[in-house]
Scaffold this active site. Structure first.
Site, PDB file in Angstrom:
ATOM      1  CD  GLN A  74      60.595  75.201  16.434  1.00  0.00           C
ATOM      2  OE1 GLN A  74      60.903  74.197  15.954  1.00  0.00           O
ATOM      3  NE2 GLN A  74      59.389  75.288  17.257  1.00  0.00           N
ATOM      4  CG  ASP A 117      60.786  76.205  26.133  1.00  0.00           C
ATOM      5  OD1 ASP A 117      61.750  75.643  25.887  1.00  0.00           O
ATOM      6  OD2 ASP A 117      60.056  77.116  25.913  1.00  0.00           O
ATOM      7  CG  ASN A 130      65.518  73.979  24.812  1.00  0.00           C
ATOM      8  OD1 ASN A 130      64.857  75.015  24.647  1.00  0.00           O
ATOM      9  ND2 ASN A 130      66.539  73.543  23.884  1.00  0.00           N
TER      10      ASN A 130
HETATM   11  O1  MRU Z   1      58.176  75.746  20.580  1.00  0.00           O
HETATM   12  P1  MRU Z   1      58.931  76.780  20.627  1.00  0.00           P
HETATM   13  O2  MRU Z   1      59.706  77.315  19.416  1.00  0.00           O
HETATM   14  O3  MRU Z   1      58.598  77.901  21.495  1.00  0.00           O
HETATM   15  O4  MRU Z   1      60.242  76.296  21.425  1.00  0.00           O
HETATM   16  C1  MRU Z   1      61.224  77.225  21.939  1.00  0.00           C
HETATM   17  C2  MRU Z   1      62.358  76.483  22.408  1.00  0.00           C
HETATM   18  O5  MRU Z   1      62.434  75.492  22.676  1.00  0.00           O
HETATM   19  C3  MRU Z   1      63.509  77.588  22.721  1.00  0.00           C
HETATM   20  O6  MRU Z   1      64.961  76.843  22.859  1.00  0.00           O
HETATM   21  C4  MRU Z   1      63.271  78.079  24.357  1.00  0.00           C
HETATM   22  O7  MRU Z   1      62.132  78.630  24.258  1.00  0.00           O
HETATM   23  C5  MRU Z   1      64.519  79.029  24.479  1.00  0.00           C
HETATM   24  S1  MRU Z   1      64.269  80.507  23.595  1.00  0.00           S
HETATM   25  C6  MRU Z   1      65.404  81.577  23.936  1.00  0.00           C
END
Ligand code: MRU
Length: 351
Positions: A195, A236, A246
């Protein structure tokens, strides 16, 4: 402004983040199943963004159930089942059940004939409030982080793509940039789904911010050289004691920060704070397909049959977190008290 989803009439247009940065393709979602599908497949991801899309999913389900002229109790049971289907898509981000419960509470208080308009308005409000929250997190971040011109490092994507726009961790990065205080942002690539490389590098580079992509393994070297003033990530789920889940790899960054005396910040809206969750030990960590580790896109980077383990998140203990920046202000240790105070409704709204 970069947005991960846009409502156009009765259609939710969702930017397919699985294809970025190669292609900008918008998916059209018109019902609750479609919303669950784009969350499930990670076409949309990031805790606040999936909360917003789940809210729209409940609104779509309510509209469709109301149109069927079902018995009142039957319509309400089916709406709860639709909510449960959305919540089951991803277990770690609390924004998802938070948004679904918010919409279901409105449905409980609304006659079924009025569901379509009332729940659509509530889903609009969830997204509008999230954007406002991100802008406020950016403003609070300016005071929470050390003064002066900063080089920061971030992990995963807690940006415009992960929210209704602007971002949480990247909201602070954007606010620093706008204030003339951002020297550079290092973006971890964030294996296995990358990501950081695909999304954070894309959205910051597109807006002309000074971003440097690094492999996850570079953070130690940068911190040891004193090249990073602060690390800022999203979350999260933040437990009542401040432990924060997170993206996998966040915990090791926080440990490195403690070792090198670099402040480590979590940026998250209060919709990510779960006071019902006492500590990080109670947070469910999503485990994903091991092929995400064995492969990068369609290319195998490991033997196809080697054992692989793929937890999607980790928990950073509160003791390693310098501050948690929310839209309502900045929580500092001891988090049990400071988070509870931030989460208390303003005086006028109390019973
Ligand atoms: O698996 P993902 O891409 O949904 O994980 C996203 C994250 O861990 C982000 O850092 C978290 O959701 C915060 S988004 C503002």
């Amino acid at each position: 402004m970069i947005r991960p989803f846009l409502l156009s009439g009765d259609v939710l247009r969702v930017l397919d983040q699985r294809l970025l940065p190669r292609e900008e393709r918008w998916l059209e979602v018109t019902d609750c199943d479609g919303c669950a599908g784009v969350i499930d497949t990670m076409a949309v991801r990031g805790a606040p963004a999936i909360g917003c899309v789940a809210a729209r999913g409940v609104a779509f389900a309510a509209r469709d159930l109301a149109a069927r002229g079902l018995q009142d109790a039957d319509a309400r049971d089916r709406l709860r089942a639709a909510g449960a289907r959305l919540v089951a898509t991803r277990p770690t981000a609390v924004n998802l059940p938070w948004a679904v419960e918010r919409l279901l509470a409105v449905a409980d208080a609304t006659p079924v004939e009025q569901w379509a308009a009332r729940l659509a308005a509530e889903a609009d409000a969830v997204a509008a409030e999230d954007l406002e929250a991100c802008l406020a997190i950016g403003r609070h971040g300016l005071d929470a982080l050390p003064p002066g011109r900063l080089t920061v490092l971030t992990h995963c994507n807690a940006g415009a793509l992960a929210t209704a726009g602007y971002g949480t961790a990247l909201g602070i990065v954007r606010a620093l940039h706008d204030a003339g205080r951002l020297a550079r942002v290092f973006a971890d690539d964030t294996r296995p789904r990358q990501q950081g490389a695909r999304l954070t590098a894309w959205e910051l580079h597109r807006e002309g911010l000074p971003v440097t992509l690094v492999a996850d393994t570079v953070a130690g070297l940068l911190l040891r050289r004193g090249a990073v003033d602060a690390v800022v990530t999203g979350a999260d789920r933040v437990a009542a004691n401040g432990d924060s889940a997170n993206k996998i790899g966040t915990y090791q960054l926080a440990v490195l920060c403690a070792h090198h005396g670099v402040p480590f910040y979590i940026a998250a809206p209060t919709s990510t704070v779960d006071l019902a969750c006492p500590t990080g030990d109670a947070i469910v960590i999503e485990e994903r397909d091991p092929d995400e580790v064995r492969r990068v896109d369609d290319v195998w980077v490991a033997p196809a049959d080697v054992d692989a383990y793929n937890p999607a998140f980790d928990v950073t203990p509160a003791s390693l977190i310098t501050a948690i920046v929310t839209e309502r202000g900045v929580a500092r240790p001891s988090y049990r008290e400071t988070l509870a105070a931030l989460m208390r409704p303003p005086r006028g709204n109390r019973d």
